[in-house]
Design an enzyme around this catalytic site. Structure first.
Site, PDB file in Angstrom:
ATOM      1  N   ASP A 294     119.413  18.887  42.920  1.00 11.68           N
ATOM      2  CA  ASP A 294     120.114  19.910  42.133  1.00 11.68           C
ATOM      3  C   ASP A 294     121.592  19.561  41.908  1.00 11.68           C
ATOM      4  O   ASP A 294     121.936  19.007  40.866  1.00 11.68           O
ATOM      5  CB  ASP A 294     119.962  21.288  42.800  1.00 11.68           C
ATOM      6  CG  ASP A 294     120.078  22.445  41.816  1.00 11.68           C
ATOM      7  OD1 ASP A 294     120.201  22.193  40.603  1.00 11.68           O
ATOM      8  OD2 ASP A 294     120.036  23.612  42.262  1.00 11.68           O
ATOM      9  N   ASP A 295     122.457  19.914  42.861  1.00 14.17           N
ATOM     10  CA  ASP A 295     123.895  19.631  42.753  1.00 14.17           C
ATOM     11  C   ASP A 295     124.349  19.032  44.089  1.00 14.17           C
ATOM     12  O   ASP A 295     125.013  19.702  44.888  1.00 14.17           O
ATOM     13  CB  ASP A 295     124.663  20.922  42.453  1.00 14.17           C
ATOM     14  CG  ASP A 295     124.201  21.549  41.150  1.00 14.17           C
ATOM     15  OD1 ASP A 295     124.629  21.089  40.081  1.00 14.17           O
ATOM     16  OD2 ASP A 295     123.368  22.479  41.206  1.00 14.17           O
TER      17      ASP A 295
ATOM     18  N   GLU B 229     114.561  31.076  40.365  1.00 18.02           N
ATOM     19  CA  GLU B 229     115.477  30.624  41.437  1.00 18.02           C
ATOM     20  C   GLU B 229     116.032  31.905  42.069  1.00 18.02           C
ATOM     21  O   GLU B 229     115.617  32.308  43.145  1.00 18.02           O
ATOM     22  CB  GLU B 229     116.602  29.750  40.862  1.00 18.02           C
ATOM     23  CG  GLU B 229     117.628  29.305  41.900  1.00 18.02           C
ATOM     24  CD  GLU B 229     118.839  28.559  41.292  1.00 18.02           C
ATOM     25  OE1 GLU B 229     119.079  28.636  40.071  1.00 18.02           O
ATOM     26  OE2 GLU B 229     119.565  27.911  42.074  1.00 18.02           O
TER      27      GLU B 229
HETATM   28  N1  HPA Z   1     120.935  26.886  38.847  1.00 17.38           N
HETATM   29  C1  HPA Z   1     121.363  27.252  37.637  1.00 17.38           C
HETATM   30  N2  HPA Z   1     122.284  26.600  36.970  1.00 17.38           N
HETATM   31  C2  HPA Z   1     122.806  25.494  37.499  1.00 17.38           C
HETATM   32  C3  HPA Z   1     122.422  25.071  38.749  1.00 17.38           C
HETATM   33  C4  HPA Z   1     121.427  25.798  39.459  1.00 17.38           C
HETATM   34  O1  HPA Z   1     121.021  25.494  40.598  1.00 17.38           O
HETATM   35  N3  HPA Z   1     123.136  23.952  39.007  1.00 17.38           N
HETATM   36  C5  HPA Z   1     123.917  23.714  37.945  1.00 17.38           C
HETATM   37  N4  HPA Z   1     123.735  24.657  37.025  1.00 17.38           N
HETATM   38 ZN    ZN Z   2     119.521  23.302  38.799  1.00 20.61          ZN
END
Ligand code: HPA
Ligand code: ZN
Length: 333
Positions: free
Chosen positions: A277-278, A199
């Site tokens: 994701d969030d 990421e």
């Molecule tokens: N990346 C890493 N950790 C996380 C993420 C993310 O996008 N969302 C919640 N914890």
């Molecule tokens: Zn994530």
């Protein structure tokens, strides 16, 4: 049917969503009030204004602070239930949700409080909406290996309710290799395994997730494109990447959705999927993510179908279920 209606009609599986990241400011305020917990904001508007992240860490700081108001089993239920209502609206018919037990157990909340609240929402979602789900427990990679071993120990009595383990939180400086022994033990105990890699971290972390953690899927993985040998391996192994376009934009992994590599990865034969994701923090749920990439990258209906089929193929449902959803999507025009 136009692209928008087509996206809405597509059955989808979500494979990368952090349940704590679905916490909408309105619900956060309501739960803070009933639990009499102070939060550093005066209004929902003020919370939203705080969401001006520029990288993963600046997001995580706010994300962990928000989770502090979750105390009782009903809080975890309400959190998950609100997410299932979004799934129902977006035609997400199956979801594999991450939860971060350490965010809660480190504050003195019992593991059972967290899992019981989430599980009850999963059961109700099946009954009320017909949505199936699995829970994936993530280790916080900024914490120690020892803390992860304790968490794995706490999870064992709930083995039947947790399909797999994952790895999230601050990526750079916390490579998958730090958790090689934990993941070996988790696999031995019968958990499936996934990990966030590539990421913000380099392609090297994706190699480690594959070789050392022996993952079933890579979460994010968009930086894999920087390494041609890795790309060839992902394609050959049909290794799924759970890509999160709006997250990547909000955390500046890409600076413009038109430059996102999801379409290119798909065209090269990588098994990519679309995820939120969030969603409360990054500007949208599943369909918002599909719409954002469709508009920015001009995706065709065939490409949208492939992304949706990939989501079921990469999920942890049975082969019969996978086939049923694939056939249903194939038949869409
Ligand atoms: N990346 C890493 N950790 C996380 C993420 C993310 O996008 N969302 C919640 N914890
Ligand atoms: Zn994530």
């Amino acid at each position: 049917m136009n692209q928008l209606d087509f996206i809405r009609a597509l059955p989808k599986a979500e494979l990368h969503v952090h349940i704590e990241g679905t916490f909408e400011p309105e619900l956060m305020f309501a739960i803070a009030q009933r639990n009499e917990v102070e939060i550093p904001y005066k209004s929902v508007e003020e919370v939203k204004q705080a969401y001006n992240f520029h990288n993963l860490q600046s997001f995580l700081d706010i994300y962990y602070a928000g989770a502090n108001v979750l105390i009782h089993e009903q809080d975890f239920y309400d959190l998950a239930w609100a997410y299932f209502e979004k799934c129902a609206e977006d035609k997400v018919v199956h979801t594999e949700m991450f939860f971060d037990p350490q965010t809660h157990t480190d504050r003195g909340i019992a593991f059972s409080t967290v899992i019981n609240g989430l599980q009850r929402a999963c059961d109700d979602a099946k009954e009320r909406f017909g949505i199936s789900s699995h829970l994936i427990m993530c280790f916080l990679r900024h914490l120690s290996e020892e803390a992860a071993f304790e968490t794995l120990e706490q999870a064992l009595p709930y083995k039947d309710q947790i399909i797999g383990v994952g790895l999230d939180s601050s990526e750079v400086g916390h490579p998958p290799s730090k958790f090689e022994r934990i993941f070996a033990k988790a696999r031995e105990a019968g958990f499936l395994v996934v990990a966030h890699a590539g990421e913000e971290g380099p392609a090297e972390y994706v190699w480690e997730a594959l070789d050392l953690l022996k993952v079933n899927r890579i979460d994010h993985g968009v930086r894999s494109e920087e390494d041609e040998t890795l790309m060839a391996r992902l394609i050959a192994e049909k290794m799924p990447l759970t890509v999160c376009p709006l997250s990547n934009l909000k955390l500046c992994v890409v600076d413009d959705m038109a430059k996102h590599n999801i379409r290119r990865l798909l065209q090269k034969g990588v098994h990519v999927t679309v995820n939120s994701d969030d969603p409360s923090y990054f500007g949208g749920y599943m369909n918002d993510n599909f719409i954002a990439i469709t508009e920015a990258l001009d995706l065709t209906k065939d490409e949208l179908k492939q992304l949706a089929i990939n989501s079921f193929e990469a999920s942890f449902i049975s082969d019969d279920e996978k086939q049923k959803w694939s056939e249903q999507i194939q038949a869409m025009a």
